[in-house]
Design an enzyme around this catalytic site. Structure first.
Site, PDB file in Angstrom:
ATOM      1  N   HIS A   1     -10.146  32.176  10.254  1.00 12.04           N
ATOM      2  CA  HIS A   1      -9.038  31.502   9.582  1.00 12.04           C
ATOM      3  C   HIS A   1      -8.793  30.059  10.029  1.00 12.04           C
ATOM      4  O   HIS A   1      -8.815  29.126   9.223  1.00 12.04           O
ATOM      5  CB  HIS A   1      -7.734  32.275   9.829  1.00 12.04           C
ATOM      6  CG  HIS A   1      -7.807  33.742   9.620  1.00 12.04           C
ATOM      7  ND1 HIS A   1      -7.696  34.326   8.384  1.00 12.04           N
ATOM      8  CD2 HIS A   1      -7.974  34.770  10.499  1.00 12.04           C
ATOM      9  CE1 HIS A   1      -7.766  35.642   8.500  1.00 12.04           C
ATOM     10  NE2 HIS A   1      -7.941  35.936   9.778  1.00 12.04           N
TER      11      HIS A   1
HETATM   12  C1  BDR Z   1      -3.801  34.166  11.736  1.00 10.61           C
HETATM   13  O1  BDR Z   1      -3.272  35.132  12.642  1.00 10.61           O
HETATM   14  C2  BDR Z   1      -3.924  35.046  13.879  1.00 10.61           C
HETATM   15  O2  BDR Z   1      -4.267  36.310  14.343  1.00 10.61           O
HETATM   16  C3  BDR Z   1      -5.111  34.143  13.685  1.00 10.61           C
HETATM   17  O3  BDR Z   1      -5.344  33.388  14.857  1.00 10.61           O
HETATM   18  C4  BDR Z   1      -4.718  33.272  12.529  1.00 10.61           C
HETATM   19  O4  BDR Z   1      -4.008  32.120  12.961  1.00 10.61           O
HETATM   20  C5  BDR Z   1      -4.475  34.902  10.586  1.00 10.61           C
HETATM   21  O5  BDR Z   1      -3.548  35.707   9.929  1.00 10.61           O
END
Ligand code: BDR
Ligand code: CA
Length: 309
Positions: free
Chosen positions: A235
């Site tokens: 992400h």
């Molecule tokens: C987001 O949540 C976190 O677990 C990841 O680092 C990312 O920023 C994805 O939903």
């Protein structure tokens, strides 16, 4: 730019992209509680910068819980350390002797140019900055955050982790009037760390490449167990990539609000893509991703850091 993060496997790669691409200047890194507790996310940020051979970038710890309610970490995804997988036992720099919000304020005030805030965790620090020091707003070029979705969630059926963790903070940021870009799950789920990507990291032949491969291997096992997805979505680095090269994402301007009171949907991002509400657009919402260009940016940055000239 300032990177506010909660490393986190994908935050870790985002930090490498931020410090590894020559077009960006990282003024500081600030940490927030999210994927793990604040002490862990801060240590992990320091570890990644040490691994990348970066010194002189201040790291400051920020909020240790959301504005409202208690913190729920994502240990199921990121492990007990927040960065489970590789052996990251190495000497790290000292954390700055100042709160993240104050470091952000100083860096923004002292910068000759407007500063981009890239937020990769719950928006607690950013919201507090805007509330406590509204005078900095004109000097913030824009906020690019990873969070939310135009579709469904990953933490609740309609809520994404960063927004669900601190909905009030997200609400403050979204109502701030600043230029905002949202990188949601609807695009990040296109950037998958496949076996081929992991092999490419390993094939770089550097310690950093191996660490990235090991991080993604752990991340893959967590996503397989939790979501049945064999290839985990990477992400956070997409938010950094969008700052480096705007053409990596396709965006549309739309009204975005955060559900604060829903019985089942607290923390959901309500994205009015078809302009049903009549509200003014407040966010450039990412709706498309050039997947190959994204991986090229990330791989090039990790390669460059692993073998500095
Ligand atoms: C987001 O949540 C976190 O677990 C990841 O680092 C990312 O920023 C994805 O939903
Ligand atoms: Ca994150």
């Amino acid at each position: 730019m300032i990177v506010d993060c909660d490393p986190g496997h994908d935050d870790a790669l985002a930090l490498l992209l931020a410090v590894g691409d020559p077009r960006l200047r990282v003024l500081g890194v600030t940490t927030v509680a999210g994927n793990q507790t604040l002490d862990k996310t801060t240590r992990n940020a320091l570890r990644m910068l040490a691994l990348a051979g970066v010194d002189g970038v201040p790291v400051a710890a920020g909020c240790d819980r959301p504005l409202v309610g208690e913190l729920t970490v994502a240990e199921n995804i990121h492990g007990a350390s927040g960065l489970d997988g590789p052996d990251l036992d190495l000497p790290v720099a000292e954390v700055a002797d100042v709160h993240a919000v104050e470091l952000m304020r100083r860096l923004i005030v002292e910068s000759a140019e407007p500063v981009t805030l890239v937020a990769l965790g719950p928006l607690t620090n950013v919201a507090l900055l805007l509330r406590r020091h509204p005078e900095v707003a004109p000097r913030v070029r824009r906020v690019v955050f990873m969070g939310g979705s135009t579709e469904r969630g990953n933490t609740t059926p309609y809520g994404e982790f960063n927004i669900v963790t601190d909905p009030e903070a997200a609400d403050i940021v979204l109502r701030s009037g600043l230029p905002i870009t949202m990188i949601g799950l609807n695009v990040t789920h296109q950037a998958l760390a496949t076996e081929q990507i992991i092999a490419e990291f390993r094939g770089l032949g550097t310690r950093l490449g191996t660490v990235c491969a090991e991080l993604m291997t752990f991340f893959a096992s967590a996503y397989l167990r939790e979501f049945g997805l064999p290839h985990p979505p990477v992400h956070d680095p997409i938010a950094v990539a969008a700052v480096i090269d705007a053409s990596v994402v396709r965006t549309v301007a739309a009204p975005v609000a955060v559900e604060l009171t829903g019985t089942y949907t607290r923390g959901a991002t309500v994205v009015d893509l078809h302009h049903r509400t009549g509200a003014a657009p407040n966010v450039d919402v990412a709706v498309g991703l050039d997947v190959d260009a994204f991986w090229d940016l990330l791989m090039t940055a990790v390669r460059r850091l692993g073998a500095p000239a």
